[in-house]
Each structure stands twice: as C-alpha cells, then as structure tokens.
Design an enzyme around this catalytic site. Structure first.
Site, PDB file in Angstrom:
ATOM      1  N   PRO A 152       7.519  -5.725   6.604  1.00  0.00           N
ATOM      2  CA  PRO A 152       7.776  -6.904   7.307  1.00  0.00           C
ATOM      3  C   PRO A 152       6.749  -7.923   7.118  1.00  0.00           C
ATOM      4  O   PRO A 152       6.788  -9.074   7.282  1.00  0.00           O
ATOM      5  CB  PRO A 152       8.531  -6.675   8.547  1.00  0.00           C
ATOM      6  CG  PRO A 152       8.385  -5.139   8.848  1.00  0.00           C
ATOM      7  CD  PRO A 152       7.658  -4.683   7.538  1.00  0.00           C
ATOM      8  N   GLU A 188       6.301   3.783  13.083  1.00  0.00           N
ATOM      9  CA  GLU A 188       5.456   2.286  14.003  1.00  0.00           C
ATOM     10  C   GLU A 188       4.883   1.628  12.995  1.00  0.00           C
ATOM     11  O   GLU A 188       4.612   0.423  13.038  1.00  0.00           O
ATOM     12  CB  GLU A 188       4.785   2.697  15.128  1.00  0.00           C
ATOM     13  CG  GLU A 188       4.627   1.844  16.028  1.00  0.00           C
ATOM     14  CD  GLU A 188       5.788   1.037  16.643  1.00  0.00           C
ATOM     15  OE1 GLU A 188       6.696   1.710  16.755  1.00  0.00           O
ATOM     16  OE2 GLU A 188       5.572  -0.113  17.086  1.00  0.00           O
ATOM     17  N   ARG A 232      17.906  -6.668 -12.753  1.00  0.00           N
ATOM     18  CA  ARG A 232      18.931  -7.566 -13.360  1.00  0.00           C
ATOM     19  C   ARG A 232      18.473  -8.592 -14.024  1.00  0.00           C
ATOM     20  O   ARG A 232      19.165  -9.277 -15.034  1.00  0.00           O
ATOM     21  CB  ARG A 232      19.886  -8.053 -12.190  1.00  0.00           C
ATOM     22  CG  ARG A 232      19.598  -8.826 -11.206  1.00  0.00           C
ATOM     23  CD  ARG A 232      20.580  -9.141 -10.072  1.00  0.00           C
ATOM     24  NE  ARG A 232      21.682 -10.162 -10.753  1.00  0.00           N
ATOM     25  CZ  ARG A 232      21.579 -11.394 -10.789  1.00  0.00           C
ATOM     26  NH1 ARG A 232      20.521 -11.983 -10.539  1.00  0.00           N
ATOM     27  NH2 ARG A 232      22.591 -12.028 -11.379  1.00  0.00           N
ATOM     28  N   ASP A 286      21.725 -18.348 -12.191  1.00  0.00           N
ATOM     29  CA  ASP A 286      21.889 -17.929 -10.721  1.00  0.00           C
ATOM     30  C   ASP A 286      21.548 -19.080  -9.674  1.00  0.00           C
ATOM     31  O   ASP A 286      20.731 -19.774 -10.212  1.00  0.00           O
ATOM     32  CB  ASP A 286      21.037 -16.824 -10.482  1.00  0.00           C
ATOM     33  CG  ASP A 286      21.365 -15.270 -11.193  1.00  0.00           C
ATOM     34  OD1 ASP A 286      22.664 -15.384 -11.674  1.00  0.00           O
ATOM     35  OD2 ASP A 286      20.629 -14.571 -11.157  1.00  0.00           O
TER      36      ASP A 286
HETATM   37  N1  ADE Z   1      10.403  -2.566   6.317  1.00  0.00           N
HETATM   38  C1  ADE Z   1      10.944  -2.764   7.491  1.00  0.00           C
HETATM   39  N2  ADE Z   1      11.444  -4.018   7.542  1.00  0.00           N
HETATM   40  C2  ADE Z   1      11.132  -4.863   6.331  1.00  0.00           C
HETATM   41  C3  ADE Z   1      11.404  -5.943   5.557  1.00  0.00           C
HETATM   42  N3  ADE Z   1      11.813  -6.736   6.147  1.00  0.00           N
HETATM   43  N4  ADE Z   1      10.956  -6.199   4.442  1.00  0.00           N
HETATM   44  C4  ADE Z   1      10.458  -5.196   3.518  1.00  0.00           C
HETATM   45  N5  ADE Z   1      10.010  -3.800   4.212  1.00  0.00           N
HETATM   46  C5  ADE Z   1      10.499  -3.622   5.238  1.00  0.00           C
END
Ligand code: ADE
Length: 231
Positions: free
Chosen positions: A87, A114, A151, A166
C-alpha cells in the site's frame, strides 16, 4: 514476457491463471507465469518466514532471508524488473500497465503480515500500490497488475487490439454500450446507434465519453482538456 510471483499462498493464483483471457494468454505462450512459494526457501526448521519486530510492537515482520533466497533462485533475476506490491507504493495506472507490458521479465513479491523487513525493499526496483486501501496480502494486488499488463500485450485481446479504446487510454472513460434488445423496461437504445451512420456514431461516442468523464472523474477530464490544449 515471463512473470515470477513470490507468494506464501500459491493456491490463490489457481483460478486466476487458468480461466478466461489469462488462461488463454498462458496457453498461447504469450506470457509465462511461475508461482513460487518462498516459504520453501526458509532456513528455519519450521519453515517460518516471519519474526517479531526489533524494538517490539504488535504483529509480525516478513524476514529478508527467505525472500532473498527465493529471489536469487530465479534464473535471470538480476536483469528482471523486481516489484513489491504494497500500500506504500506508487499508485498503479493504465499507463503503468502499458509501460510494463514491454518488459521481458518481471518478478513480483506479495507481502503479508504487519510489514516487511526494510532490507527487503533494497532487493527490489519499485513498489506499486493498487489503491488507497489495505488488503490482507499482496496476492490480489499482484493479480491486478498481471491482469492489466497481460491484457495490453500484443495478441492477447483480439478484435484489433480493442484495449486501445479502453477507459483511461486517452484520459477519457469509455462511452456507454448497448446490445439487444433494443428496448428494455421502456428504455430504448439511442437512435443514433441504430442509424447505421458511422460518422455520427463515432461523434456520439466521443461526446458521451467526454460527458461521462466530466461528470465522474473531473481529475481525468482536466487532464484530457490540458492535452487538447484547451486549458
Ligand atoms: N498489499 C496490501 N494492500 C495493498 C495495496 N493496496 N496495493 C498493493 N499491495 C497491497
């Protein structure tokens, strides 16, 4: 293109890699995907891949050693583009999918727990996030990347590379689509689409595309206007 995925949950990829367009792309040898369970590279007798964090605190941290051992077991890993899905990475966009689609070898690490031992980051070239939300692990993010990249590769989607129209490919969302029946619960297909006039149909589609983008994605619409020199 070859993609190696380092994961602790290889079975999550079974359906994804065997069905639909991904399944066909693999069958037609347009992309080769290897799923590697990096737990097998743990030197620990219980095959542990995580440990408690130095400095204390809740949760477990992914250890660097099994990730490193799995990585160096991959033939050609030095030259491959090595990606961690997390994330904290840069947000994945359609243009990233196009850029990555011409890479010959990609390695993707799916994290869990974590967090990662910070030294794992040094083994990889880039971090990618698929959006501002947190998943339980990187597998779904890795699948999203692989799907979007595959794709847009040549010959994966037939019909004259239909991905070129697209949503996002020109900073516009796609226009509405209709198919039979021509009337459903009193709602009719727009007359222009059954007019047979291809020029008018093109115009209608472009206008609807612009209208939809302006209504739903002002950020994209502004980019589109800027590129048209209308800012
Ligand atoms: N792992 C956990 N959440 C994620 C996300 N939003 N993007 C990429 N990998 C992740």
């Amino acid at each position: 293109m070859r993609i190696d995925v380092l994961t602790l949950f290889p079975k999550m990829f079974d359906g994804f890699l065997s069905e639909s367009i991904m399944g066909k792309a693999i069958e037609n040898k347009l992309v080769e995907i290897n799923i590697i369970n990096f737990r097998e590279f743990s030197k620990n007798k219980h095959k542990k891949v995580d440990d408690s964090p130095y400095g204390g605190g809740a949760g477990m941290v992914l250890s660097v050693v099994p990730v490193y051992e799995a990585l160096i077991s991959i033939k050609g890993y030095e030259e491959a583009l090595k990606i961690i899905v997390t994330p904290q990475g840069v947000t994945f966009k359609q243009e990233t999918a196009y850029e990555l689609s011409s890479t010959s070898h990609i390695i993707i690490l799916c994290g869990h727990y974590e967090g990662f031992d910070e030294r794992i980051r040094d083994l990889f070239d880039m971090e990618i996030s698929i959006g501002d939300f947190v998943l339980t692990g990187g597998e779904i993010a890795a699948m999203a990347l692989i799907d979007a990249i595959t794709r847009v590769m040549p010959n994966v989607i037939s019909k004259n590379e239909s991905h070129l129209n697209d949503s996002f490919s020109n900073n516009l969302l796609e226009h509405p689509h209709y198919t039979r029946p021509s009337e459903f619960m009193g709602k009719k297909v727009p007359d222009v689409l059954v007019s047979g006039n291809h020029k008018l149909i093109e115009e209608w589609r472009k206008n609807e595309s612009i209208k939809r983008t302006k209504e739903r994605r002002k950020d994209l619409y502004d980019k589109f206007r800027k590129e048209q020199g209308n800012e």
